[in-house]
Design a protein around this motif. Structure first.
Motif, PDB file in Angstrom:
ATOM      1  N   PRO A  59       0.821  -1.213   0.000  1.00  0.00           N
ATOM      2  CA  PRO A  59       0.000   0.000   0.000  1.00  0.00           C
ATOM      3  C   PRO A  59       0.856   1.266   0.000  1.00  0.00           C
ATOM      4  CG  PRO A  59      -0.758  -1.577   1.649  1.00  0.00           C
ATOM      5  CD  PRO A  59       0.567  -2.067   1.156  1.00  0.00           C
ATOM      6  N   VAL A  60       0.369   2.302  -0.671  1.00  0.00           N
ATOM      7  CA  VAL A  60       1.057   3.595  -0.709  1.00  0.00           C
ATOM      8  C   VAL A  60       0.366   4.521   0.282  1.00  0.00           C
ATOM      9  CG1 VAL A  60       1.661   5.587  -2.131  1.00  0.00           C
ATOM     10  CG2 VAL A  60       1.705   3.282  -3.109  1.00  0.00           C
ATOM     11  N   LEU A  61       1.146   5.100   1.183  1.00  0.00           N
ATOM     12  CA  LEU A  61       0.583   5.944   2.223  1.00  0.00           C
ATOM     13  C   LEU A  61       0.591   7.419   1.825  1.00  0.00           C
ATOM     14  CD1 LEU A  61       2.181   4.403   5.449  1.00  0.00           C
ATOM     15  CD2 LEU A  61       0.154   3.668   4.171  1.00  0.00           C
ATOM     16  N   THR A  62      -0.467   8.138   2.241  1.00  0.00           N
ATOM     17  CA  THR A  62      -0.535   9.595   2.135  1.00  0.00           C
ATOM     18  C   THR A  62      -0.800  10.116   3.538  1.00  0.00           C
ATOM     19  OG1 THR A  62      -1.538   9.302  -0.047  1.00  0.00           O
ATOM     20  CG2 THR A  62      -1.564  11.524   0.870  1.00  0.00           C
ATOM     21  N   PRO A  63       0.252  10.252   4.355  1.00  0.00           N
ATOM     22  CA  PRO A  63       0.077  10.567   5.776  1.00  0.00           C
ATOM     23  C   PRO A  63      -0.687  11.854   6.048  1.00  0.00           C
ATOM     24  CG  PRO A  63       2.321   9.851   5.323  1.00  0.00           C
ATOM     25  CD  PRO A  63       1.663  10.056   4.000  1.00  0.00           C
ATOM     26  N   GLU A  64      -0.468  12.884   5.190  1.00  0.00           N
ATOM     27  CA  GLU A  64      -1.108  14.175   5.467  1.00  0.00           C
ATOM     28  C   GLU A  64      -2.631  14.093   5.376  1.00  0.00           C
ATOM     29  OE1 GLU A  64       0.504  14.299   1.186  1.00  0.00           O
ATOM     30  OE2 GLU A  64       1.070  13.516   3.151  1.00  0.00           O
ATOM     31  N   HIS A  65      -3.149  13.088   4.675  1.00  0.00           N
ATOM     32  CA  HIS A  65      -4.601  12.911   4.558  1.00  0.00           C
ATOM     33  C   HIS A  65      -5.088  11.672   5.304  1.00  0.00           C
ATOM     34  CE1 HIS A  65      -4.815  16.172   1.704  1.00  0.00           C
ATOM     35  NE2 HIS A  65      -3.951  15.588   0.903  1.00  0.00           N
ATOM     36  N   GLY A  66      -4.190  10.981   5.985  1.00  0.00           N
ATOM     37  CA  GLY A  66      -4.577   9.771   6.692  1.00  0.00           C
ATOM     38  C   GLY A  66      -5.094   8.699   5.754  1.00  0.00           C
ATOM     39  N   ARG A  67      -4.484   8.605   4.572  1.00  0.00           N
ATOM     40  CA  ARG A  67      -5.027   7.730   3.524  1.00  0.00           C
ATOM     41  C   ARG A  67      -3.990   6.724   3.072  1.00  0.00           C
ATOM     42  NH1 ARG A  67      -6.657  11.327  -0.913  1.00  0.00           N
ATOM     43  NH2 ARG A  67      -4.584  11.014  -1.798  1.00  0.00           N
ATOM     44  N   LEU A  68      -4.469   5.528   2.695  1.00  0.00           N
ATOM     45  CA  LEU A  68      -3.592   4.592   2.008  1.00  0.00           C
ATOM     46  C   LEU A  68      -4.253   4.142   0.723  1.00  0.00           C
ATOM     47  CD1 LEU A  68      -3.989   1.062   2.819  1.00  0.00           C
ATOM     48  CD2 LEU A  68      -4.373   2.390   4.852  1.00  0.00           C
ATOM     49  N   ASN A  69      -3.450   3.986  -0.322  1.00  0.00           N
ATOM     50  CA  ASN A  69      -3.915   3.590  -1.648  1.00  0.00           C
ATOM     51  C   ASN A  69      -3.381   2.206  -1.969  1.00  0.00           C
ATOM     52  OD1 ASN A  69      -5.040   6.233  -2.089  1.00  0.00           O
ATOM     53  ND2 ASN A  69      -2.963   6.957  -2.492  1.00  0.00           N
ATOM     54  N   LEU A  70      -4.278   1.357  -2.472  1.00  0.00           N
ATOM     55  CA  LEU A  70      -3.909  -0.032  -2.680  1.00  0.00           C
ATOM     56  C   LEU A  70      -4.435  -0.523  -4.025  1.00  0.00           C
ATOM     57  CD1 LEU A  70      -2.613  -2.443  -1.103  1.00  0.00           C
ATOM     58  CD2 LEU A  70      -4.934  -3.060  -0.448  1.00  0.00           C
ATOM     59  N   PRO A  71      -3.552  -0.930  -4.968  1.00  0.00           N
ATOM     60  CA  PRO A  71      -4.037  -1.486  -6.245  1.00  0.00           C
ATOM     61  C   PRO A  71      -4.826  -2.769  -6.006  1.00  0.00           C
ATOM     62  CG  PRO A  71      -1.701  -0.917  -6.368  1.00  0.00           C
ATOM     63  CD  PRO A  71      -2.083  -0.860  -4.918  1.00  0.00           C
ATOM     64  N   ILE A  72      -5.977  -2.898  -6.674  1.00  0.00           N
ATOM     65  CA  ILE A  72      -6.787  -4.115  -6.573  1.00  0.00           C
ATOM     66  C   ILE A  72      -7.172  -4.584  -7.967  1.00  0.00           C
ATOM     67  CG2 ILE A  72      -7.713  -3.631  -4.265  1.00  0.00           C
ATOM     68  CD1 ILE A  72     -10.260  -2.618  -5.658  1.00  0.00           C
ATOM     69  N   GLU A  73      -7.295  -5.886  -8.145  1.00  0.00           N
ATOM     70  CA  GLU A  73      -7.617  -6.464  -9.440  1.00  0.00           C
ATOM     71  C   GLU A  73      -9.098  -6.797  -9.573  1.00  0.00           C
ATOM     72  OE1 GLU A  73      -5.493  -6.574 -11.785  1.00  0.00           O
ATOM     73  OE2 GLU A  73      -3.675  -6.112 -10.665  1.00  0.00           O
ATOM     74  N   HIS A  74      -9.813  -6.995  -8.444  1.00  0.00           N
ATOM     75  CA  HIS A  74     -11.218  -7.395  -8.501  1.00  0.00           C
ATOM     76  C   HIS A  74     -11.895  -7.055  -7.178  1.00  0.00           C
ATOM     77  CE1 HIS A  74      -9.836 -10.826  -6.127  1.00  0.00           C
ATOM     78  NE2 HIS A  74      -8.922 -11.039  -7.050  1.00  0.00           N
ATOM     79  N   GLY A  75     -13.227  -7.126  -7.168  1.00  0.00           N
ATOM     80  CA  GLY A  75     -13.998  -6.750  -6.000  1.00  0.00           C
ATOM     81  C   GLY A  75     -13.730  -7.614  -4.784  1.00  0.00           C
ATOM     82  N   ASP A  76     -13.491  -8.917  -4.980  1.00  0.00           N
ATOM     83  CA  ASP A  76     -13.227  -9.800  -3.841  1.00  0.00           C
ATOM     84  C   ASP A  76     -11.981  -9.361  -3.078  1.00  0.00           C
ATOM     85  OD1 ASP A  76     -15.426 -11.292  -4.463  1.00  0.00           O
ATOM     86  OD2 ASP A  76     -14.337 -12.879  -5.504  1.00  0.00           O
ATOM     87  N   GLN A  77     -10.992  -8.849  -3.805  1.00  0.00           N
ATOM     88  CA  GLN A  77      -9.769  -8.394  -3.155  1.00  0.00           C
ATOM     89  C   GLN A  77     -10.067  -7.190  -2.252  1.00  0.00           C
ATOM     90  OE1 GLN A  77      -6.628  -7.365  -5.867  1.00  0.00           O
ATOM     91  NE2 GLN A  77      -5.041  -7.478  -4.290  1.00  0.00           N
ATOM     92  N   ALA A  78     -10.951  -6.307  -2.711  1.00  0.00           N
ATOM     93  CA  ALA A  78     -11.339  -5.160  -1.887  1.00  0.00           C
ATOM     94  C   ALA A  78     -12.030  -5.638  -0.609  1.00  0.00           C
ATOM     95  CB  ALA A  78     -12.259  -4.235  -2.673  1.00  0.00           C
ATOM     96  N   THR A  79     -12.878  -6.662  -0.742  1.00  0.00           N
ATOM     97  CA  THR A  79     -13.557  -7.225   0.437  1.00  0.00           C
ATOM     98  C   THR A  79     -12.549  -7.792   1.422  1.00  0.00           C
ATOM     99  OG1 THR A  79     -15.500  -7.759  -0.904  1.00  0.00           O
ATOM    100  CG2 THR A  79     -15.275  -8.897   1.210  1.00  0.00           C
ATOM    101  N   ASP A  80     -11.539  -8.507   0.904  1.00  0.00           N
ATOM    102  CA  ASP A  80     -10.504  -9.081   1.778  1.00  0.00           C
ATOM    103  C   ASP A  80      -9.754  -7.988   2.533  1.00  0.00           C
ATOM    104  OD1 ASP A  80     -11.209 -11.576   0.869  1.00  0.00           O
ATOM    105  OD2 ASP A  80      -9.569 -11.723  -0.596  1.00  0.00           O
ATOM    106  N   VAL A  81      -9.469  -6.877   1.857  1.00  0.00           N
ATOM    107  CA  VAL A  81      -8.760  -5.759   2.492  1.00  0.00           C
ATOM    108  C   VAL A  81      -9.588  -5.191   3.644  1.00  0.00           C
ATOM    109  CG1 VAL A  81      -7.990  -3.381   2.142  1.00  0.00           C
ATOM    110  CG2 VAL A  81      -7.374  -5.148   0.488  1.00  0.00           C
ATOM    111  N   LEU A  82     -10.862  -4.970   3.386  1.00  0.00           N
ATOM    112  CA  LEU A  82     -11.725  -4.391   4.403  1.00  0.00           C
ATOM    113  C   LEU A  82     -11.885  -5.327   5.603  1.00  0.00           C
ATOM    114  CD1 LEU A  82     -14.482  -2.828   2.107  1.00  0.00           C
ATOM    115  CD2 LEU A  82     -12.585  -1.662   3.233  1.00  0.00           C
ATOM    116  N   MET A  83     -12.005  -6.625   5.326  1.00  0.00           N
ATOM    117  CA  MET A  83     -12.127  -7.595   6.416  1.00  0.00           C
ATOM    118  C   MET A  83     -10.845  -7.661   7.240  1.00  0.00           C
ATOM    119  SD  MET A  83     -15.161  -8.741   6.530  1.00  0.00           S
ATOM    120  CE  MET A  83     -14.843 -10.072   7.714  1.00  0.00           C
ATOM    121  N   THR A  84      -9.695  -7.567   6.568  1.00  0.00           N
ATOM    122  CA  THR A  84      -8.417  -7.595   7.284  1.00  0.00           C
ATOM    123  C   THR A  84      -8.309  -6.427   8.247  1.00  0.00           C
ATOM    124  OG1 THR A  84      -7.303  -8.724   5.458  1.00  0.00           O
ATOM    125  CG2 THR A  84      -5.913  -7.511   6.995  1.00  0.00           C
ATOM    126  N   LEU A  85      -8.691  -5.243   7.803  1.00  0.00           N
ATOM    127  CA  LEU A  85      -8.630  -4.076   8.675  1.00  0.00           C
ATOM    128  C   LEU A  85      -9.658  -4.168   9.803  1.00  0.00           C
ATOM    129  CD1 LEU A  85      -8.099  -1.218   6.056  1.00  0.00           C
ATOM    130  CD2 LEU A  85      -6.396  -2.307   7.530  1.00  0.00           C
TER     131      LEU A  85
END
Length: 342
Positions: free
Chosen positions: A267-293
């Protein structure tokens, strides 16, 4: 250019079919073997920077320039051998309004109607209808030298529809317009398709191609380098980006560590905005990310998915952005200047 209202031939032929189109100026190929297939009823976008060959290609299809190589058909009618029949199927709007500065808007449209064979009364009725359709009724009796750029562009498009041709060529129709007027033109173009027209649109505006086109051909240095739907072009370039804003920005590094086993890339961090950016290939991967957090008890303030932009698509395909004209390619610009001087 406007023409008699002749319906397209009754056949399964596409609105535009071009194979290996070539046009040369002083030994340089401004159009270098382009193939096109525009389906009836769609908005087909041709995207490229100044000097890419877009206008030259359009002028060949419209019978305004001779085809040096290859062939083209409009609704199955050969462009080279039957130019008069082709012109009966087309309306063409250029980058600059082709109207008489000393005539009023209504007089210009009536003149176009008479030149296209309408009776005086029919030309008057058609002019009145088009002025109303394009929001120019209050300016009907103003001379064109009093018009703004946006008003001129709308009048030029209205003139191309005097006889309601089934195919409209729009050559960079919103160049130089302010955002509000550009949006109005976009709405008008969409309405043309709803009413049964097919539109071939050239543009150097990425957002315009993205907003309007069903399919897009990317043209660079006289060649077609890609063709697909807007989403198809974006997906071909790379993955989407999942953008997460944490409620507690101090936990960014903890979140990145937690995701290392879930995400395929760091993941690429943007500390000044409290944001992280993460490349994803499909919707299931986004679900896995959210569940992990969630399992790590890291709270998320907001989440969004950003697809690649058409600007990124163009850069990936050509090596330069969509507004950069290759330094060596001045031939199309010279051809425009020659035409304007005539």
């Amino acid at each position: 250019m406007t023409t008699h209202n002749t319906p397209p031939p009754a056949s399964a032929a596409p609105a535009v079919r071009a194979e290996g189109l070539v046009k040369s100026f002083a030994g340089h190929r401004a159009v270098d073997g382009i193939d096109l297939r525009v389906r009836t009823g769609e908005i087909y976008g041709v995207l490229g920077p100044n000097g890419a060959g877009k206008t030259t290609m359009l002028r060949m299809l419209a019978t305004l320039l001779a085809i040096d190589g290859g062939r083209a058909e409009i609704f199955g009618v050969d462009v080279a051998s039957r130019p008069h029949a082709v012109r009966q199927l087309l309306g063409v709007t250029g980058q600059y309004a082709s109207v008489d500065e000393d005539l009023t808007a209504a007089e210009n449209l009536r003149l176009f109607g008479r030149l296209q064979g309408l009776s005086s009364s029919a030309a008057r009725r058609r002019a009145t209808h088009l002025l109303d359709q394009f929001g120019l009724e209050e300016a009907a009796h103003k001379t064109i030298n009093q018009f703004s750029g946006g008003m001129r562009r709308r009048l030029d498009l209205a003139a191309s529809l005097i006889t309601r041709p089934p195919l409209i060529f729009l050559d960079e129709p919103t160049t130089g317009l302010d955002p509000r007027t550009r949006g109005q033109m976009w709405d008008t173009i969409r309405e043309l398709v709803v009413e049964g027209c097919t539109v071939l649109l050239t543009t150097q505006y990425l957002d315009e191609a993205d907003q309007l086109a069903d399919r897009i051909a990317v043209i660079d240095q006289g060649r077609k380098v890609a063709e697909d739907t807007p989403d198809g072009l974006k997906n071909a370039v790379g993955s989407s980006t999942l953008q997460l804003v944490l409620e507690d920005s101090a936990r960014l590094h903890e979140a990145r560590a937690a995701l290392r086993g879930t995400a395929s890339e760091e993941p690429v961090l943007t500390p000044e905005h409290g944001r992280l950016n993460l490349p994803i290939e499909h919707g299931d991967q986004a679900t896995d990310v959210l569940m992990t957090l969630r399992n790590a008890e890291i709270s998320i303030a907001s989440v969004s998915v950003r697809k690649p932009t058409l600007d990124e698509v163009f850069l990936a395909l050509t090596g330069h952005d969509s507004h950069t004209k290759p330094a060596s390619d001045h031939h199309e610009a010279n051809e425009h200047a020659t035409e304007a001087a005539r």
